[in-house]
Scaffold this motif. Structure first.
Motif, PDB file in Angstrom:
ATOM      1  N   LEU A   1     -10.880 -21.667  17.585  1.00  0.00           N
ATOM      2  CA  LEU A   1     -11.052 -20.438  16.809  1.00  0.00           C
ATOM      3  C   LEU A   1     -10.082 -19.396  17.357  1.00  0.00           C
ATOM      4  CD1 LEU A   1     -12.508 -18.715  14.700  1.00  0.00           C
ATOM      5  CD2 LEU A   1     -14.250 -18.194  16.427  1.00  0.00           C
TER       6      LEU A   1
ATOM      7  N   ASP B   1      -7.310 -16.334  15.650  1.00  0.00           N
ATOM      8  CA  ASP B   1      -6.734 -15.748  14.441  1.00  0.00           C
ATOM      9  C   ASP B   1      -5.266 -15.364  14.601  1.00  0.00           C
ATOM     10  OD1 ASP B   1      -7.636 -13.670  16.213  1.00  0.00           O
ATOM     11  OD2 ASP B   1      -7.303 -12.230  14.596  1.00  0.00           O
TER      12      ASP B   1
ATOM     13  N   ALA C   1      -8.776 -19.623  11.659  1.00  0.00           N
ATOM     14  CA  ALA C   1      -8.503 -18.201  11.869  1.00  0.00           C
ATOM     15  C   ALA C   1      -9.714 -17.316  11.602  1.00  0.00           C
ATOM     16  CB  ALA C   1      -7.341 -17.752  10.985  1.00  0.00           C
ATOM     17  N   THR C   2     -10.774 -17.849  11.018  1.00  0.00           N
ATOM     18  CA  THR C   2     -11.979 -17.061  10.735  1.00  0.00           C
ATOM     19  C   THR C   2     -13.211 -17.785  11.237  1.00  0.00           C
ATOM     20  OG1 THR C   2     -12.412 -18.047   8.555  1.00  0.00           O
ATOM     21  CG2 THR C   2     -10.903 -16.143   8.644  1.00  0.00           C
ATOM     22  N   GLY C   3     -14.245 -17.020  11.508  1.00  0.00           N
ATOM     23  CA  GLY C   3     -15.484 -17.607  11.984  1.00  0.00           C
ATOM     24  C   GLY C   3     -16.131 -18.511  10.954  1.00  0.00           C
ATOM     25  N   GLN C   4     -16.085 -18.125   9.689  1.00  0.00           N
ATOM     26  CA  GLN C   4     -16.717 -18.918   8.642  1.00  0.00           C
ATOM     27  C   GLN C   4     -16.045 -20.262   8.459  1.00  0.00           C
ATOM     28  OE1 GLN C   4     -19.518 -18.481   7.141  1.00  0.00           O
ATOM     29  NE2 GLN C   4     -19.927 -16.471   8.035  1.00  0.00           N
ATOM     30  N   SER C   5     -14.705 -20.291   8.461  1.00  0.00           N
ATOM     31  CA  SER C   5     -14.002 -21.569   8.309  1.00  0.00           C
ATOM     32  C   SER C   5     -14.234 -22.457   9.527  1.00  0.00           C
ATOM     33  CB  SER C   5     -12.504 -21.333   8.099  1.00  0.00           C
ATOM     34  OG  SER C   5     -11.921 -20.668   9.213  1.00  0.00           O
TER      35      SER C   5
ATOM     36  N   ILE D   1     -12.363 -11.781  16.150  1.00  0.00           N
ATOM     37  CA  ILE D   1     -11.745 -12.389  14.981  1.00  0.00           C
ATOM     38  C   ILE D   1     -12.111 -11.556  13.751  1.00  0.00           C
ATOM     39  CG2 ILE D   1     -11.487 -14.766  15.790  1.00  0.00           C
ATOM     40  CD1 ILE D   1     -14.261 -15.336  14.774  1.00  0.00           C
ATOM     41  N   PRO D   2     -11.408 -11.747  12.609  1.00  0.00           N
ATOM     42  CA  PRO D   2     -11.556 -10.820  11.486  1.00  0.00           C
ATOM     43  C   PRO D   2     -12.956 -10.668  10.912  1.00  0.00           C
ATOM     44  CG  PRO D   2      -9.594 -12.162  11.219  1.00  0.00           C
ATOM     45  CD  PRO D   2     -10.337 -12.734  12.378  1.00  0.00           C
ATOM     46  N   ASP D   3     -13.686 -11.770  10.746  1.00  0.00           N
ATOM     47  CA  ASP D   3     -14.930 -11.678   9.976  1.00  0.00           C
ATOM     48  C   ASP D   3     -16.195 -11.607  10.830  1.00  0.00           C
ATOM     49  OD1 ASP D   3     -14.398 -14.258  10.821  1.00  0.00           O
ATOM     50  OD2 ASP D   3     -15.374 -15.206   9.107  1.00  0.00           O
TER      51      ASP D   3
ATOM     52  N   THR E   1     -17.737 -11.912  15.364  1.00  0.00           N
ATOM     53  CA  THR E   1     -17.338 -12.075  16.761  1.00  0.00           C
ATOM     54  C   THR E   1     -17.482 -13.535  17.188  1.00  0.00           C
ATOM     55  OG1 THR E   1     -19.526 -11.715  17.735  1.00  0.00           O
ATOM     56  CG2 THR E   1     -18.188  -9.752  17.255  1.00  0.00           C
TER      57      THR E   1
END
Length: 242
Positions: free
Chosen positions: A6, A8, A31-35, A54-56, A58
């Motif tokens: 993980l 970004d 690059a995102t927590g969800q992915s 990260i963008p979306d 922590t």
């Protein structure tokens, strides 16, 4: 090892992937927590590396979700610029196994990952492994059930050993093909299903022997420990012998 990263920042991710690839590891970067969560919760990885910010969401929240929803304790290491004592404590409390400050130094990162892998599978260096009534002899490459030698092929042995060493963990068909057969993931084959079906019979993987292979629909298999079946004599039989 198959590792999920993980991170970004593109250049950071590329650098870490290059370090891992150089040592023979396979690393998927997100690059995102969800992915990241979507992949880790539905595929088979041996270890995860997490950034903090990260963008979306922590990295802490990502790790908490992994620990809540994943069915085995996958080793996790934070690789981040958040390196104060309070940050380290926070990460460890959330379920991290180790903590490393950026920028990543190749030798130290690999050493930490190898140490985590050994701790997560402490029996990997033993010559005789015991799983309930099953005895796995690493030197002879043989397996006994209740002391009786089982008739297994070399590939049966490899598959059985991999299942026992990853007990409780979802193993996709892709991972089994890679780890046991050394076959690329994109090959369409029923080899895994055929061998799993045969192992169920040959090893007696049922509640009587304390283990079962559970099929996870459209995903793969998981070896689970279960309580052995206990047969209780009918009350009439007990009284007749009183």
């Amino acid at each position: 090892m198959r590792i999920a990263l993980l991170e970004d920042e593109f250049e950071q991710a590329q650098n870490i992937q290059a370090i891992l690839s150089d040592k023979g590891h396979e690393c998927d970067s997100f690059a995102t927590g969800q992915s990241f969560l979507s992949a880790v919760l539905h595929r088979s990885y041996d270890l995860i590396i997490l950034d903090w910010q990260i963008p979306d969401m922590t990295g802490i929240d990502v790790l908490k979700s992994v620990r809540t929803h994943l069915d085995w304790a996958i080793p996790a290491i934070f690789l981040t610029q958040h390196d104060s004592e309070s940050d380290i404590v926070c990460a460890l409390d959330a379920g991290a196994d180790d903590f490393l400050a950026k920028p990543a130094r190749a030798a130290e990162l690999i050493a930490r990952l190898n140490a985590l892998a050994r701790r997560s599978n402490p029996e990997s260096e033993k010559e005789l492994l015991v799983f309930g009534p099953f005895e796995v002899d690493m030197n002879q490459r043989s397996i006994r059930l209740h002391g009786e030698l089982l008739s297994l092929t070399d590939k049966d042995f490899d598959l059985t050993l991999f299942l026992f060493q990853n007990q409780g963990r979802l193993l996709t068909r892709d991972v089994l093909l890679e780890r046991v057969w050394g076959v690329a993931r994109d090959i369409n084959t029923r080899t895994v299903d055929t061998h799993i079906s045969r192992l169920r019979r040959r090893l007696g993987l049922n509640p009587d022997n304390g283990f079962r292979i559970k099929t996870i629909y459209q995903r793969g298999y998981r070896l689970e420990a279960v309580q052995p079946t206990v047969t209780t004599a009918p009350a009439s039989d007990l009284t007749s012998h009183a």
